[in-house]
Scaffold this active site. Sequence first.
Site, PDB file in Angstrom:
ATOM      1  N   ARG A 114      -0.867   0.919   5.724  1.00 17.49           N
ATOM      2  CA  ARG A 114       0.564   1.074   6.077  1.00 17.49           C
ATOM      3  C   ARG A 114       1.246   1.981   5.040  1.00 17.49           C
ATOM      4  NH1 ARG A 114       5.534   0.097   3.134  1.00 17.49           N
ATOM      5  NH2 ARG A 114       7.174  -0.375   4.616  1.00 17.49           N
ATOM      6  N   GLY A 142       4.922   3.522   3.785  1.00 13.06           N
ATOM      7  CA  GLY A 142       6.366   3.282   3.900  1.00 13.06           C
ATOM      8  C   GLY A 142       7.141   4.584   3.889  1.00 13.06           C
ATOM      9  N   ASP A 143       8.437   4.441   3.695  1.00 14.12           N
ATOM     10  CA  ASP A 143       9.315   5.605   3.678  1.00 14.12           C
ATOM     11  C   ASP A 143       9.249   6.391   2.373  1.00 14.12           C
ATOM     12  OD1 ASP A 143      10.446   3.248   2.451  1.00 14.12           O
ATOM     13  OD2 ASP A 143      12.206   4.482   2.072  1.00 14.12           O
ATOM     14  N   THR A 201      15.460   3.018  -1.504  1.00 12.18           N
ATOM     15  CA  THR A 201      14.616   1.835  -1.612  1.00 12.18           C
ATOM     16  C   THR A 201      15.074   0.851  -0.548  1.00 12.18           C
ATOM     17  OG1 THR A 201      13.947  -0.032  -3.010  1.00 12.18           O
ATOM     18  CG2 THR A 201      16.127   0.888  -3.425  1.00 12.18           C
ATOM     19  N   GLY A 202      14.182  -0.052  -0.177  1.00 11.40           N
ATOM     20  CA  GLY A 202      14.536  -1.033   0.843  1.00 11.40           C
ATOM     21  C   GLY A 202      13.442  -1.107   1.885  1.00 11.40           C
ATOM     22  N   THR A 220      10.860  -0.850  -5.418  1.00 16.17           N
ATOM     23  CA  THR A 220      10.521   0.573  -5.471  1.00 16.17           C
ATOM     24  C   THR A 220      11.378   1.260  -6.534  1.00 16.17           C
ATOM     25  OG1 THR A 220       9.866   0.666  -3.175  1.00 16.17           O
ATOM     26  CG2 THR A 220      10.722   2.710  -4.095  1.00 16.17           C
ATOM     27  N   GLY A 247      11.245  -0.152   4.487  1.00 12.59           N
ATOM     28  CA  GLY A 247      10.915   1.245   4.719  1.00 12.59           C
ATOM     29  C   GLY A 247      10.942   1.722   6.157  1.00 12.59           C
TER      30      GLY A 247
HETATM   31  N1  ASP Z   1      10.751   1.318   0.781  1.00 15.15           N
HETATM   32  C1  ASP Z   1       9.548   0.693   0.329  1.00 15.15           C
HETATM   33  C2  ASP Z   1       8.572   0.611   1.469  1.00 15.15           C
HETATM   34  O1  ASP Z   1       8.963   0.213   2.548  1.00 15.15           O
HETATM   35  C3  ASP Z   1       9.729  -0.643  -0.227  1.00 15.15           C
HETATM   36  C4  ASP Z   1      10.799  -0.786  -1.247  1.00 15.15           C
HETATM   37  O2  ASP Z   1      11.695   0.020  -1.359  1.00 15.15           O
HETATM   38  O3  ASP Z   1      10.713  -1.747  -1.994  1.00 15.15           O
HETATM   39  O4  ASP Z   1       7.433   0.889   1.257  1.00 15.15           O
END
Ligand code: ASP
Length: 303
Positions: free
Chosen positions: A200, A202-203, A223-224, A172, A226
Amino acid sequence: MPIDPVLLVHGGAWAIPDDMVDTHLAGVRAAMAAGWRVLAAGGDALDAVEEAVVVMEDDETFDAGRGSFLNRDGKVQLDALIMDGATLRAGGVGCVERLRNPVRAARKILSESPHVYFVAEGAERFAAEHGIALCKNEDLVIAREVKRLQEAQAKGAEGQPDLFAPTDSHDTVGAVALDGSGNIAAATSTGGTLNKAPGRLGDSSLIGCGCYADNKTAAASTTGWGEPIMKLVLAKWAADRVAAGNLPEWVAAEAIHYLEARLQGHGGMILLDARGRFGIAHNTPRMAWAVKTGKQESSGISR
Ligand code: ASP
């Protein structure tokens, strides 16, 4: 006194392999250069974060725009948010399939709509009605990701990405900026997680989770994995702690500790306040980041 602009960008937090380090660094540096051009010309933080994120959406290295992870149906489904710290105006899109640069559509929502959030076909229709060309979903799909999805699906349930594992790709992208007028802004854009269920969200595109900006508190992009980030409303959590008087550098690290301690989550955060103080933190092996102020410029793959 003139205010010195600041720009931070990130391009995902995970175990970025050695052979992908150069492309990640080149990507965040190019994004920073694009955003900095705006700030150096006296432009707004909002424009700077938009331009920085567009560069990374266009870069297939990252999980944003073309080259994003594919969902279970083999489609790219994108989420993005942009937020203005001066006014708290925000624009978000979720589950869009026909936009090369979802952050551009998010910006149109912020600037030209009384609403804050559009999803799926409604978001695409809004974008088209506001002059943004729609593409085909296939235009966003690249061979690398088709192979990656096939490999994940061939492994069956056992081979699904371990969302608890910081080694799984999280590419992300995001940016936070302070402009010469003293305003801050943030933007985050993503293709989400590999093999995600269609629909779906995400965050990344949710206010206060993957992205937040308020001149009175801070601007954040995360990022991470979510779902934990979303449950903790982590970007707002961090901004509130900056408002309580804590240094962004300390708060970013605390936010990532909290993510891990409370929900075994993993990820990274960039955080900036309206005084130009900033923090970069992650609990993954690596995170691609870049920062520039009037006095310093640096980038890296871990912190
Ligand atoms: N945070 C993002 C999600 O869960 C994914 C990511 O940060 O790579 O959609």
